[in-house]
Design a protein around this motif. Structure first.
Motif, PDB file in Angstrom:
ATOM      1  N   VAL A 198       0.877  -1.153   0.011  1.00 35.54           N
ATOM      2  CA  VAL A 198      -0.036  -0.023  -0.206  1.00 35.54           C
ATOM      3  C   VAL A 198       0.884   1.275  -0.081  1.00 35.54           C
ATOM      4  CG1 VAL A 198      -1.647   1.391   1.299  1.00 35.54           C
ATOM      5  CG2 VAL A 198      -1.773  -1.183   1.170  1.00 35.54           C
ATOM      6  N   ARG A 199       1.797   1.362   0.785  1.00 31.69           N
ATOM      7  CA  ARG A 199       2.856   2.413   0.921  1.00 31.69           C
ATOM      8  C   ARG A 199       3.437   2.604  -0.437  1.00 31.69           C
ATOM      9  NH1 ARG A 199       5.209   1.719   7.280  1.00 31.69           N
ATOM     10  NH2 ARG A 199       3.294   2.676   7.908  1.00 31.69           N
ATOM     11  N   LEU A 200       3.898   1.383  -1.157  1.00 28.84           N
ATOM     12  CA  LEU A 200       4.612   1.630  -2.279  1.00 28.84           C
ATOM     13  C   LEU A 200       3.694   2.352  -3.253  1.00 28.84           C
ATOM     14  CD1 LEU A 200       7.198   1.213  -4.005  1.00 28.84           C
ATOM     15  CD2 LEU A 200       6.365  -0.883  -4.647  1.00 28.84           C
ATOM     16  N   MET A 201       2.411   1.897  -3.372  1.00 35.29           N
ATOM     17  CA  MET A 201       1.373   2.454  -4.175  1.00 35.29           C
ATOM     18  C   MET A 201       1.349   3.778  -4.059  1.00 35.29           C
ATOM     19  SD  MET A 201      -1.284  -0.481  -4.922  1.00 35.29           S
ATOM     20  CE  MET A 201      -2.171   0.495  -6.073  1.00 35.29           C
ATOM     21  N   GLU A 202       1.468   4.385  -2.933  1.00 28.39           N
ATOM     22  CA  GLU A 202       1.071   5.911  -2.324  1.00 28.39           C
ATOM     23  C   GLU A 202       2.397   6.617  -3.038  1.00 28.39           C
ATOM     24  OE1 GLU A 202      -0.407   9.164  -0.811  1.00 28.39           O
ATOM     25  OE2 GLU A 202      -1.356   7.469  -1.342  1.00 28.39           O
ATOM     26  N   ALA A 203       3.657   5.798  -2.679  1.00 26.99           N
ATOM     27  CA  ALA A 203       4.753   6.738  -2.924  1.00 26.99           C
ATOM     28  C   ALA A 203       5.032   6.819  -4.327  1.00 26.99           C
ATOM     29  CB  ALA A 203       6.032   5.828  -2.354  1.00 26.99           C
ATOM     30  N   LEU A 204       4.703   5.951  -5.249  1.00 29.21           N
ATOM     31  CA  LEU A 204       5.171   6.038  -6.751  1.00 29.21           C
ATOM     32  C   LEU A 204       4.752   7.324  -7.454  1.00 29.21           C
ATOM     33  CD1 LEU A 204       4.863   2.570  -8.042  1.00 29.21           C
ATOM     34  CD2 LEU A 204       6.964   3.788  -7.968  1.00 29.21           C
ATOM     35  N   PRO A 205       3.268   8.060  -7.158  1.00 30.45           N
ATOM     36  CA  PRO A 205       3.095   9.093  -8.022  1.00 30.45           C
ATOM     37  C   PRO A 205       3.687  10.243  -7.182  1.00 30.45           C
ATOM     38  CG  PRO A 205       1.064   7.997  -6.620  1.00 30.45           C
ATOM     39  CD  PRO A 205       2.079   7.033  -6.504  1.00 30.45           C
ATOM     40  N   ARG A 206       3.907  10.161  -5.960  1.00 30.63           N
ATOM     41  CA  ARG A 206       4.563  11.198  -5.481  1.00 30.63           C
ATOM     42  C   ARG A 206       5.705  11.536  -5.997  1.00 30.63           C
ATOM     43  NH1 ARG A 206       2.740  11.232   1.042  1.00 30.63           N
ATOM     44  NH2 ARG A 206       4.249  13.125   0.701  1.00 30.63           N
ATOM     45  N   LEU A 207       6.672  10.392  -6.011  1.00 27.95           N
ATOM     46  CA  LEU A 207       8.019  10.430  -6.374  1.00 27.95           C
ATOM     47  C   LEU A 207       8.127  10.826  -8.057  1.00 27.95           C
ATOM     48  CD1 LEU A 207       9.492   7.076  -4.984  1.00 27.95           C
ATOM     49  CD2 LEU A 207       9.990   9.512  -4.125  1.00 27.95           C
ATOM     50  N   LEU A 208       7.170  10.526  -8.618  1.00 30.77           N
ATOM     51  CA  LEU A 208       7.113  10.894 -10.055  1.00 30.77           C
ATOM     52  C   LEU A 208       6.774  12.164 -10.268  1.00 30.77           C
ATOM     53  CD1 LEU A 208       5.171   7.734 -11.659  1.00 30.77           C
ATOM     54  CD2 LEU A 208       7.585   8.560 -12.103  1.00 30.77           C
ATOM     55  N   ASP A 209       6.158  12.846  -9.063  1.00 24.16           N
ATOM     56  CA  ASP A 209       5.524  14.467  -9.238  1.00 24.16           C
ATOM     57  C   ASP A 209       6.880  15.193  -8.984  1.00 24.16           C
ATOM     58  OD1 ASP A 209       3.061  14.085 -10.319  1.00 24.16           O
ATOM     59  OD2 ASP A 209       2.209  13.997  -8.407  1.00 24.16           O
ATOM     60  N   GLY A 210       8.053  14.655  -8.252  1.00 22.06           N
ATOM     61  CA  GLY A 210       9.137  15.321  -8.020  1.00 22.06           C
ATOM     62  C   GLY A 210       9.431  15.626  -6.452  1.00 22.06           C
ATOM     63  N   GLU A 211       8.789  14.855  -5.775  1.00 18.09           N
ATOM     64  CA  GLU A 211       8.796  14.820  -4.208  1.00 18.09           C
ATOM     65  C   GLU A 211       9.994  14.318  -3.760  1.00 18.09           C
ATOM     66  OE1 GLU A 211       5.568  14.543  -1.228  1.00 18.09           O
ATOM     67  OE2 GLU A 211       4.192  14.813  -3.035  1.00 18.09           O
ATOM     68  N   SER A 212      10.687  14.637  -2.839  1.00 18.99           N
ATOM     69  CA  SER A 212      12.154  13.926  -2.301  1.00 18.99           C
ATOM     70  C   SER A 212      11.777  12.583  -1.751  1.00 18.99           C
ATOM     71  CB  SER A 212      12.824  14.925  -1.422  1.00 18.99           C
ATOM     72  OG  SER A 212      12.078  14.984  -0.138  1.00 18.99           O
ATOM     73  N   VAL A 213      12.703  11.689  -1.972  1.00 17.57           N
ATOM     74  CA  VAL A 213      12.627  10.523  -1.294  1.00 17.57           C
ATOM     75  C   VAL A 213      12.439  10.821   0.488  1.00 17.57           C
ATOM     76  CG1 VAL A 213      13.860   8.484  -0.619  1.00 17.57           C
ATOM     77  CG2 VAL A 213      13.861   9.329  -2.852  1.00 17.57           C
ATOM     78  N   GLN A 214      13.189  11.708   0.877  1.00 16.55           N
ATOM     79  CA  GLN A 214      13.117  11.955   2.318  1.00 16.55           C
ATOM     80  C   GLN A 214      11.966  12.388   2.927  1.00 16.55           C
ATOM     81  OE1 GLN A 214      15.938  11.713   4.829  1.00 16.55           O
ATOM     82  NE2 GLN A 214      13.927  11.615   5.762  1.00 16.55           N
ATOM     83  N   ARG A 215      10.933  13.181   2.039  1.00 17.32           N
ATOM     84  CA  ARG A 215       9.664  13.797   2.433  1.00 17.32           C
ATOM     85  C   ARG A 215       8.734  12.556   2.287  1.00 17.32           C
ATOM     86  NH1 ARG A 215       6.310  19.050   0.047  1.00 17.32           N
ATOM     87  NH2 ARG A 215       4.428  18.566   1.104  1.00 17.32           N
TER      88      ARG A 215
END
Length: 254
Positions: A198-215
């Protein structure tokens, strides 16, 4: 209900582009579909679960499986439709597959109307490439048990929720041992493994939008970017930096 009829060729290709927020309502195909996005992200939903399809990945949909598709960002969808009798063995359920560079080029060329795509040897090569693709854990199954369903819905709404299974056991009125057994019985996953997906599915679009890994790591309840990156690498086979770097290279080939 829209039913697409079987093509006469073992493999046929079809391009479709969607704007941000695009949606393809419930439908079924008489043939299998390898659904691939050159850019953008898709979420496939069936009666038994959901799959996230980021760029460079594809989802396999067996024949006659009812599904709907949601788009995130502008999606350049490229599909291969494969006649049932030519489907590779072992692909009997929906799953996300890691597309090889060779198969990507074959899909793109076929959907551009390349005359060589109809060549039986090229089609056989496509089928062999599909048969060898790695299955990725980007599926979120949903349980039938009402107690597990309540827990899973809560996690889907708040993937950063820090409750342990023992905490959830007190909330839903069941022992943690019972919940552990039910997760394995109904979903063939532990609670922690299910929540990681679930967390990975949530993370992917945010990373693709340019959010930092740390955030992203902080927002999803990970103690450090390193811990998040380790989870990402374990499930996708690449670190976030490697995965996003590959996407930037591929974006120049659209």
């Amino acid at each position: 209900m829209l039913i697409n009829h079987l093509r006469h060729s073992p493999v046929t290709a079809h391009p479709a582009d969607y704007p941000e927020g695009g949606y393809h309502p419930w439908h079924i195909h008489a043939e299998a579909q390898l659904l691939y996005a050159v850019s953008g992200m898709m979420r496939l939903v069936t009666k038994t679960g959901a799959w996230v399809i980021p760029p460079t990945r594809a989802v396999w949909i067996p024949p006659m499986v009812e599904h709907e598709t949601f788009m995130s960002g502008e999606v350049l969808m490229r599909s291969l439709f494969i006649a049932g009798e030519h489907c590779p063995p072992g692909l009997n359920q929906c799953c996300v597959l890691a597309v090889t560079p060779l198969l990507r080029e074959l899909i793109v060329r076929a959907t551009q109307g390349d005359e060589h795509a109809a060549n039986p040897l090229i089609q056989q090569l496509m089928l062999e490439e599909v048969a060898g693709l790695k299955n990725l854990p980007l599926h979120i199954p949903m349980p039938r048990d009402r107690r597990l369903h309540s827990i899973c819905v809560s996690v889907l709404k708040a993937p950063d929720h820090g409750n342990t299974l023992e905490d959830w056991a007190q909330e839903v009125g069941a022992s943690s041992r019972t919940l552990t057994r039910l997760f394995k019985q109904e979903l063939d996953l532990s609670f922690n493994a299910w929540r990681q997906q679930v967390r990975l599915m949530e993370a992917l679009p945010r990373l693709l939008d340019g959010e930092s890994v740390q955030r992203v790591a902080n927002d999803l309840g990970y103690g450090s970017a390193r811990a998040f990156s380790a989870m990402f690498s374990r499930l996708l086979g690449e670190s976030p930096r490697e995965y996003l770097g590959a996407l930037r290279q591929l974006s120049q080939l659209k």
